[in-house]
Design a protein around this motif. Sequence first.
Motif, short mmCIF file in Angstrom:
data_model
loop_
_atom_site.label_atom_id
_atom_site.label_comp_id
_atom_site.label_asym_id
_atom_site.label_seq_id
_atom_site.Cartn_x
_atom_site.Cartn_y
_atom_site.Cartn_z
N GLY A 1 60.61 39.50 31.97
CA GLY A 1 59.31 40.13 31.94
C GLY A 1 58.20 39.20 32.30
N GLY A 2 58.36 38.38 33.37
CA GLY A 2 57.31 37.47 33.79
C GLY A 2 56.08 38.22 34.29
N SER A 6 49.90 40.42 40.95
CA SER A 6 49.07 41.63 41.00
C SER A 6 48.62 42.05 39.61
CB SER A 6 49.84 42.77 41.68
OG SER A 6 51.03 43.06 40.97
N GLU A 7 49.51 41.89 38.62
CA GLU A 7 49.16 42.24 37.24
C GLU A 7 48.08 41.29 36.70
OE1 GLU A 7 53.53 43.94 35.82
OE2 GLU A 7 53.00 41.84 35.50
N ALA A 8 48.24 40.00 36.94
CA ALA A 8 47.25 39.02 36.47
C ALA A 8 45.89 39.29 37.08
CB ALA A 8 47.72 37.61 36.80
N ASP A 9 45.86 39.58 38.38
CA ASP A 9 44.58 39.85 39.05
C ASP A 9 43.93 41.12 38.50
OD1 ASP A 9 44.92 37.61 40.60
OD2 ASP A 9 45.71 38.69 42.34
N ALA A 10 44.73 42.16 38.27
CA ALA A 10 44.17 43.42 37.77
C ALA A 10 43.63 43.26 36.35
CB ALA A 10 45.24 44.51 37.80
N LEU A 11 44.35 42.56 35.49
CA LEU A 11 43.91 42.35 34.11
C LEU A 11 42.65 41.49 34.07
CD1 LEU A 11 47.40 41.73 32.50
CD2 LEU A 11 45.97 43.74 32.15
N HIS A 26 39.73 33.20 35.26
CA HIS A 26 40.28 32.87 36.55
C HIS A 26 41.80 32.78 36.41
CE1 HIS A 26 36.28 31.86 38.18
NE2 HIS A 26 36.05 31.33 36.99
N ALA A 27 42.52 33.67 37.07
CA ALA A 27 43.99 33.65 37.01
C ALA A 27 44.51 32.67 38.05
CB ALA A 27 44.54 35.05 37.25
N LEU A 28 44.47 31.38 37.69
CA LEU A 28 44.90 30.35 38.62
C LEU A 28 46.37 30.51 38.97
CD1 LEU A 28 43.13 27.25 37.03
CD2 LEU A 28 42.30 28.78 38.82
N ARG A 29 47.17 30.85 37.97
CA ARG A 29 48.57 31.20 38.15
C ARG A 29 48.80 32.45 37.33
NH1 ARG A 29 51.79 25.71 36.87
NH2 ARG A 29 53.56 27.15 36.91
N PRO A 30 49.79 33.29 37.67
CA PRO A 30 49.96 34.55 36.95
C PRO A 30 50.04 34.41 35.44
CG PRO A 30 51.32 34.55 38.91
CD PRO A 30 50.71 33.18 38.82
N ALA A 31 50.68 33.36 34.94
CA ALA A 31 50.84 33.20 33.49
C ALA A 31 49.94 32.12 32.91
CB ALA A 31 52.30 32.88 33.15
N ARG A 32 49.00 31.58 33.70
CA ARG A 32 48.11 30.53 33.20
C ARG A 32 46.72 30.78 33.74
NH1 ARG A 32 50.17 24.51 33.72
NH2 ARG A 32 51.70 25.42 32.29
N HIS A 83 45.82 49.17 29.15
CA HIS A 83 45.54 48.91 30.56
C HIS A 83 46.65 49.49 31.43
CE1 HIS A 83 44.75 46.70 34.29
NE2 HIS A 83 43.54 46.46 33.81
N PRO A 84 46.31 50.05 32.60
CA PRO A 84 47.35 50.62 33.48
C PRO A 84 48.47 49.64 33.83
CG PRO A 84 45.16 51.27 34.23
CD PRO A 84 44.96 50.29 33.11
N ALA A 85 48.13 48.35 33.98
CA ALA A 85 49.16 47.36 34.29
C ALA A 85 50.17 47.25 33.15
CB ALA A 85 48.52 46.00 34.56
N ASN A 86 49.68 47.36 31.92
CA ASN A 86 50.60 47.30 30.79
C ASN A 86 51.42 48.58 30.65
OD1 ASN A 86 50.50 44.75 29.57
ND2 ASN A 86 48.51 45.18 28.65
N ARG A 87 50.85 49.70 30.99
CA ARG A 87 51.62 50.95 30.96
C ARG A 87 52.77 50.89 31.96
NH1 ARG A 87 46.45 53.59 30.55
NH2 ARG A 87 46.61 54.27 32.73
N GLN A 88 52.51 50.31 33.13
CA GLN A 88 53.56 50.16 34.13
C GLN A 88 54.63 49.19 33.66
OE1 GLN A 88 51.61 49.05 37.77
NE2 GLN A 88 50.51 51.01 37.96
N ARG A 89 54.23 48.11 32.97
CA ARG A 89 55.20 47.15 32.45
C ARG A 89 56.09 47.82 31.40
NH1 ARG A 89 54.66 41.74 33.24
NH2 ARG A 89 55.50 41.29 31.16
N GLU A 90 55.50 48.61 30.54
CA GLU A 90 56.27 49.28 29.50
C GLU A 90 57.27 50.27 30.10
OE1 GLU A 90 53.33 50.93 26.96
OE2 GLU A 90 52.79 49.01 26.04
N GLN A 91 56.88 50.92 31.19
CA GLN A 91 57.77 51.89 31.84
C GLN A 91 59.02 51.22 32.41
OE1 GLN A 91 55.39 53.95 34.74
NE2 GLN A 91 54.23 55.12 33.19
N ARG A 92 58.89 49.97 32.83
CA ARG A 92 60.06 49.28 33.37
C ARG A 92 60.73 48.37 32.33
NH1 ARG A 92 55.94 46.04 36.15
NH2 ARG A 92 56.15 43.82 35.55
N GLY A 93 60.28 48.49 31.07
CA GLY A 93 60.92 47.76 29.98
C GLY A 93 60.46 46.34 29.80
#
Length: 231
Positions: A1-2, A6-11, A26-32, A83-93
Amino acid sequence: GGVERSEADALAATLNRHFGGEFTLHALRPARWCLRAAQELALDAPSPAELAAGSASGVLPQGAGAQRAHTLMNEIQMLLHDHPANRQREQRGAPAINSVWLWGAGRLPRGVRGPWQSVMSDDPVALGLAHLAGVQSAALPQTAAQWLERAPQDGRHLCVLDALHAARAMDDAEHNARPLAALEQHWFAPLLAALRQGRVGMVSVHVPDAGESWETTRADLRRFWRRPRPL
């Protein structure tokens, strides 16, 4: 679940619209991510690596700006919850991205100095400090052999190896063993060979999270009576 780019930018875009310049992510990297505050945010908080290792003395940020930080973190949690990005993440587990941990607060210094002639890293903080110090910097090569092909014959050079951070967060012996074995194969063993051949004069290993450092020179390798110890 990394975290995907696109998710980092949207959030981050949603949060930045909400805070209207008071806080900018600033989303320098998706998880940082990095947070820029319009007013100084003075707080003392452990790093994610310290939290994962269980070495942090406290859980919530402390200091003069702690209350402001707590309020900000709670507000971010509410914005991320549906957030829509989180709803999409939950849909794919995949687990939801439901919070932002604030740490490392401070002012950017006007200048920094260091002993390194070059810095190789995928860490934006290390690369930023190298740029601020006027030190040559580049992305981390995949192996020590690749680095040795390009490295000068003299000087002190820093390679930031952070492959263990994600494994440490897993808190699982098997997940910790895999990146450690990869570091041994791709970095430590080739550097030891280069030390024996005289290609490098010293190998220093610094582990900031543990507060430990080790240095080995070619002369140390002649001390056959010293038994190797497992890392």
